[in-house]
Write an enzyme that holds these catalytic residues in place. Structure first.
Site, short mmCIF file in Angstrom:
data_model
loop_
_atom_site.label_atom_id
_atom_site.label_comp_id
_atom_site.label_asym_id
_atom_site.label_seq_id
_atom_site.Cartn_x
_atom_site.Cartn_y
_atom_site.Cartn_z
CB SER A 18 8.29 4.95 -1.46
OG SER A 18 7.80 3.64 -1.62
CD GLN A 35 0.91 1.79 -5.08
OE1 GLN A 35 -0.08 1.37 -5.65
NE2 GLN A 35 2.13 1.36 -5.34
CG ASP A 79 6.90 -3.66 -2.16
OD1 ASP A 79 5.80 -4.13 -2.54
OD2 ASP A 79 7.17 -2.45 -2.19
#
Ligand code: S3P
Length: 446
Positions: free
Chosen positions: A29, A176, A327
Site C-alpha cells: 500500500s 481504495q 488481506d
C-alpha cells in the site's frame, strides 16, 4: 489485455522447525502511494525499501506514462514529479495487470483531469467491481465513455474542465475507494469531504499530509471519520523508507506458528494499528508473537517480530476487525486449520471482490485438503486438527490470486500429506522473494 505465461504449479510438504531472521519486502500500500504521490509532487521523492513486485511496477509505469521521471539505482528509487495538477495525458492505455490498488487509486488521481485515460488489466482485475470508484468520480463531473458490463475494465475516463468538490460517504469498508476520492480531490477546487464510517488503512491521509496537502481528519464518538482535503495545493517531494509489509509477513509468521519447533524473527514490519488485526487475532488464539525493538520510522510504527510455534485454539473473530486484517483471512484460515476447536470469522463480504472470490477460494482449497470448514455468505468457520493428521493431499485452484497461492503453500508445511497449488506465478505481484525466503527458513517448497 495482459499476456499470460503457462501455469507454474508448486508443492509444499511437512517441514522441520523453521529458523532464521528475515525481512519481508516493503509494504504494498505504501509502495504504490509513494510512487503516485512522488510522481505528482514538485521536486524529487526518494524511496528506499520499495516493494519491487509486479503490481507496484505497474504503478511506476503508469506514473511515467503521465510525465513523472522515475529511476532506480542501488535500491533507491528517485521520482521527479510533475507538480500537482500537471499530469499529462498518457499516449496508450494504462495496464494495471492484477493490481486493484494501482488501478483504483490511479482512476481517482487522473479522473478529474481534463483528459482521456483508458485503463485495462488482467482477467482477474477485469472481473472486479470498479463502480465503487466510478460512482463518486461521476459525482465530481467525470465522464465514463467506456466501461465493461457492471462497471468493469476496460474503462475510459474523461475528466471535466473543472471538477466539482463533493461530500462522499464511503458505502463499504474500502481504503481504495476512500483514497480514490481523496486523490481526485487533489485536482479539484475547494474542499472535498470523505466520510468513512469504519476506519480502514490510513496511509493515504498520513502520506498526503507528509507531502504537504491541506488535509484534516476528525473522528466522532462513534468512530466515524471525516476527512477534509483542499484541492489544487502544492505537494512537495519527500524521503520515504517503506517498512516491511505486514500482509506479506503474515505468511512466514503463520508458517512458524504451525510448524512444530520453529523460532524465527521477521524484522522491520509495519505495525500501523489499521493493519495489525491478524497479530491480535493470533495472539488471542494463543500464538507466541513477541514484538521486539518497537520504534517509529517515518511516521509509522514498526517492530521486529519473534515467532515461535504455538498451540493454537479456535476463536471468534468479530466483523469490526475485518478492515485491519482484510488481506490476512486466507492465511488465518490456514492457522485455524491447526487450532484446537473452531475458528469463526465474520464480516467477510469484501473478500468476495478481491483478486479472486477469496471466501470461496479459501473454503474450496481447505476442503480439497480435507480441512473441515463451512462457508457462509460473509463468514467462514474452520474446525482445526492440531496434529495435521490426514490433512493435505489436494490441489488448490489459485484463481490468479497471490494470497491464495501463498496461504496454501503455508498449509502444506504442516499437513500430513503435501499440498499442491495450480499456479504460483501471481506470487510475483506482491512477494517475489516468497519461495526463496521460505526455503531459507527451512520450508520444503518446490
Ligand atoms: C488496499 C486496500 C484494501 C486491500 C488492498 C490494499 C490499499 O482493499 O485489500 O490489498 O492499499 O488501499 P479495499 O479498499 O478493496 O478493501
Amino acid at each position: 489485455m495482459t499476456h499470460h505465461s503457462p501455469r507454474q504449479p508448486a508443492l509444499s510438504r511437512r517441514s522441520q522447525g523453521l529458523s532464521g531472521r528475515v525481512r519481508v519486502p516493503g509494504d504494498k500500500s505504501i509502495s504504490h502511494r509513494s510512487l503516485m504521490f512522488g510522481g505528482l509532487a514538485s521536486g524529487d521523492t526518494r524511496i528506499s525499501g520499495l516493494l519491487e513486485g509486479e503490481d507496484v511496477l505497474r504503478t511506476a509505469e503508469a506514473m511515467k506514462a503521465m510525465g513523472a521521471l522515475i529511476e532506480q539505482r542501488e535500491g533507491t528509487w528517485t521520482v521527479r514529479g510533475t507538480g500537482n495538477g500537471c499530469l499529462m495525458e498518457p499516449a496508450a492505455p494504462l495496464d494495471f495487470g492484477n493490481a486493484g490498488t494501482g488501478v483504483r487509486l490511479t482512476m481517482g488521481l487522473v479522473g478529474t483531469y481534463d483528459m482521456t485515460t483508458r485503463f485495462v488489466g488482467d482477467p482477474s482485475l477485469s472481473k472486479r467491481p470498479m463502480g465503487r470508484v466510478l460512482d463518486p468520480l461521476r459525482r465530481m463531473g467525470v465522464q465514463v465513455p467506456e466501461a465493461g458490463p457492471g462497471d468493469r475494465l476496460p474503462i475510459t475516463l474523461k475528466g471535466p474542465k473543472h471538477a466539482v468538490p463533493v461530500t462522499y460517504r464511503v458505502p463499504m469498508a474500502s481504503a481504495q475507494v476512500k483514497s480514490a476520492v481523496l486523490l481526485a480531490a487533489l485536482n479539484t477546487p475547494g474542499i472535498t469531504t470523505v466520510i468513512e464510517p469504519v476506519m480502514t488503512r490510513d496511509h493515504t491521509e498520513k502520506m498526503l499530509q507528509g507531502f504537504g496537502a491541506a488535509i484534516e481528519v476528525e473522528t466522532d464518538a462513534e468512530g466515524s471519520r471525516q476527512i477534509r482535503i483542499e484541492g489544487q495545493g502544492k505537494l512537495q517531494g519527500q524521503v520515504i523508507a517503506v517498512p516491511g509489509d505486514p500482509s506479506s509477513c503474515a505468511f512466514p509468521l503463520v508458517a512458524a506458528l504451525i510448524v512444530p519447533g520453529s523460532d524465527i524473527v521477521i524484522e522491520n514490519v509495519l505495525m500501523n494499528p489499521t493493519r495489525t488485526g491478524l497479530i491480535l487475532t493470533l495472539q488471542e488464539m494463543g500464538a507466541e508473537i513477541e514484538l521486539l525493538n518497537r520504534r517509529s520510522a517515518g511516521g509509522e510504527d514498526v517492530a521486529d517480530l519473534r515467532i515461535r510455534s504455538s498451540e493454537l485454539k479456535g476463536v471468534t473473530v468479530p466483523p469490526e476487525r475485518a478492515p485491519s486484517m482484510i488481506d490476512e483471512y486466507p492465511v488465518l484460515a490456514v492457522a485455524a486449520s491447526f487450532a484446537e476447536g473452531e475458528t469463526v470469522m465474520h464480516g467477510l463480504e469484501e473478500l468476495r471482490v478481491k483478486e479472486s472470490d477469496r471466501l470461496s477460494a479459501v473454503a474450496e482449497g481447505l476442503k480439497a485438503n480435507d480441512v473441515d470448514c463451512t462457508e457462509g455468505e460473509a463468514s467462514l468457520s474452520v474446525r482445526g486438527r492440531p496434529d495435521g493428521k490426514r490433512l493435505g493431499g489436494g490441489t488448490v485452484a489459485t484463481h490468479l490470486d497471490h494470497r491464495i497461492a501463498m496461504a496454501f503453500l503455508v498449509l502444506g508445511l504442516a499437513t500430513e500429506k503435501p499440498v499442491t497449488i495450480d499456479d504460483r506465478s501471481m506470487i510475483a505481484t506482491s512477494f517475489p522473494e516468497f519461495m526463496d525466503l521460505m526455503r531459507g527458513l527451512g520450508a520444503e517448497i518446490e
